[in-house]
Design a protein around this motif. Structure first.
Motif, PDB file in Angstrom:
ATOM      1  N   UNK A 113       0.838  -1.204   0.000  1.00 37.63           N
ATOM      2  CA  UNK A 113       0.000   0.000   0.000  1.00 37.63           C
ATOM      3  C   UNK A 113       0.872   1.252   0.000  1.00 37.63           C
ATOM      4  N   UNK A 114       1.900   1.258   0.842  1.00 31.40           N
ATOM      5  CA  UNK A 114       2.790   2.420   0.909  1.00 31.40           C
ATOM      6  C   UNK A 114       3.511   2.652  -0.413  1.00 31.40           C
ATOM      7  N   UNK A 115       3.850   1.591  -1.112  1.00 30.54           N
ATOM      8  CA  UNK A 115       4.555   1.698  -2.399  1.00 30.54           C
ATOM      9  C   UNK A 115       3.603   1.892  -3.576  1.00 30.54           C
ATOM     10  N   UNK A 116       2.314   1.845  -3.289  1.00 25.40           N
ATOM     11  CA  UNK A 116       1.281   1.965  -4.327  1.00 25.40           C
ATOM     12  C   UNK A 116       1.438   0.888  -5.405  1.00 25.40           C
ATOM     13  N   UNK A 117       1.746  -0.304  -4.952  1.00 26.31           N
ATOM     14  CA  UNK A 117       1.943  -1.472  -5.811  1.00 26.31           C
ATOM     15  C   UNK A 117       0.618  -2.218  -5.911  1.00 26.31           C
ATOM     16  N   UNK A 118      -0.158  -1.892  -6.935  1.00 25.63           N
ATOM     17  CA  UNK A 118      -1.509  -2.443  -7.075  1.00 25.63           C
ATOM     18  C   UNK A 118      -1.494  -3.965  -7.225  1.00 25.63           C
ATOM     19  N   UNK A 119      -0.596  -4.482  -8.036  1.00 24.00           N
ATOM     20  CA  UNK A 119      -0.526  -5.937  -8.231  1.00 24.00           C
ATOM     21  C   UNK A 119      -0.111  -6.654  -6.953  1.00 24.00           C
ATOM     22  N   UNK A 120       0.898  -6.125  -6.309  1.00 20.57           N
ATOM     23  CA  UNK A 120       1.352  -6.714  -5.048  1.00 20.57           C
ATOM     24  C   UNK A 120       0.286  -6.626  -3.974  1.00 20.57           C
ATOM     25  N   UNK A 121      -0.424  -5.498  -3.935  1.00 20.38           N
ATOM     26  CA  UNK A 121      -1.481  -5.321  -2.940  1.00 20.38           C
ATOM     27  C   UNK A 121      -2.612  -6.311  -3.165  1.00 20.38           C
ATOM     28  N   UNK A 122      -2.973  -6.531  -4.408  1.00 18.49           N
ATOM     29  CA  UNK A 122      -4.031  -7.503  -4.704  1.00 18.49           C
ATOM     30  C   UNK A 122      -3.624  -8.899  -4.231  1.00 18.49           C
ATOM     31  N   UNK A 123      -2.389  -9.277  -4.525  1.00 19.35           N
ATOM     32  CA  UNK A 123      -1.922 -10.610  -4.145  1.00 19.35           C
ATOM     33  C   UNK A 123      -1.773 -10.747  -2.631  1.00 19.35           C
ATOM     34  N   UNK A 124      -1.139  -9.770  -1.987  1.00 20.86           N
ATOM     35  CA  UNK A 124      -0.899  -9.899  -0.550  1.00 20.86           C
ATOM     36  C   UNK A 124      -2.179  -9.738   0.261  1.00 20.86           C
TER      37      UNK A 124
END
Length: 127
Positions: A92-103
């Motif tokens: 979330x802090x990195x604004x990583x949409x793909x990573x956020x969806x997976x994690x």
């Protein structure tokens, strides 16, 4: 053309039972049960708030709730849940949409598994 394989996703949650037993020893069975119950309810609420924040795109709220989840989970010995919550907050802090969806999907699976396992734990007084 090859058929589509459906993969079952199972998460192995790690619980530090020694931490729970230490709480019971330090606080007594009744007090520990009340504190653990309240913390579990807070975890459930934080998981739901995190999912809602993700749905509305509020990454600041996602990071705050993920931090809350990791702290509560760590205190209860829910090691896997604490670690995955940290990963959600980082995404979330990195604004990583793909990573956020997976994690965040992993956090829900680990969270559900951890909360079920801790609620089904044997009575520490029984040995």
């Amino acid at each position: 053309m090859a058929g589509i394989a459906r993969l079952a996703v199972e998460e192995q949650s790690t619980i530090d039972r020694q931490r729970l037993n230490q709480m019971v020893e330090a606080l007594g069975e009744a007090s520990a049960a009340r504190i653990i119950s309240a913390a579990l309810e807070q975890l459930r609420l934080a998981l739901n708030r995190t999912e809602a924040a993700i749905a509305r795109g509020d990454l600041v709220a996602v990071a705050c709730d993920a931090d809350r989840i990791s702290r509560l989970a760590w205190q209860l010995g829910l090691v896997s849940m604490a670690a995955v919550a940290i990963d959600v907050g980082t995404c979330a802090e990195r604004r990583d949409a793909g990573g956020l969806a997976a994690t965040s999907a992993r956090l829900r699976r680990i969270g559900d598994s951890s909360l079920t396992r801790i609620c089904d734990r044997p009575d520490p007084a029984a040995g």
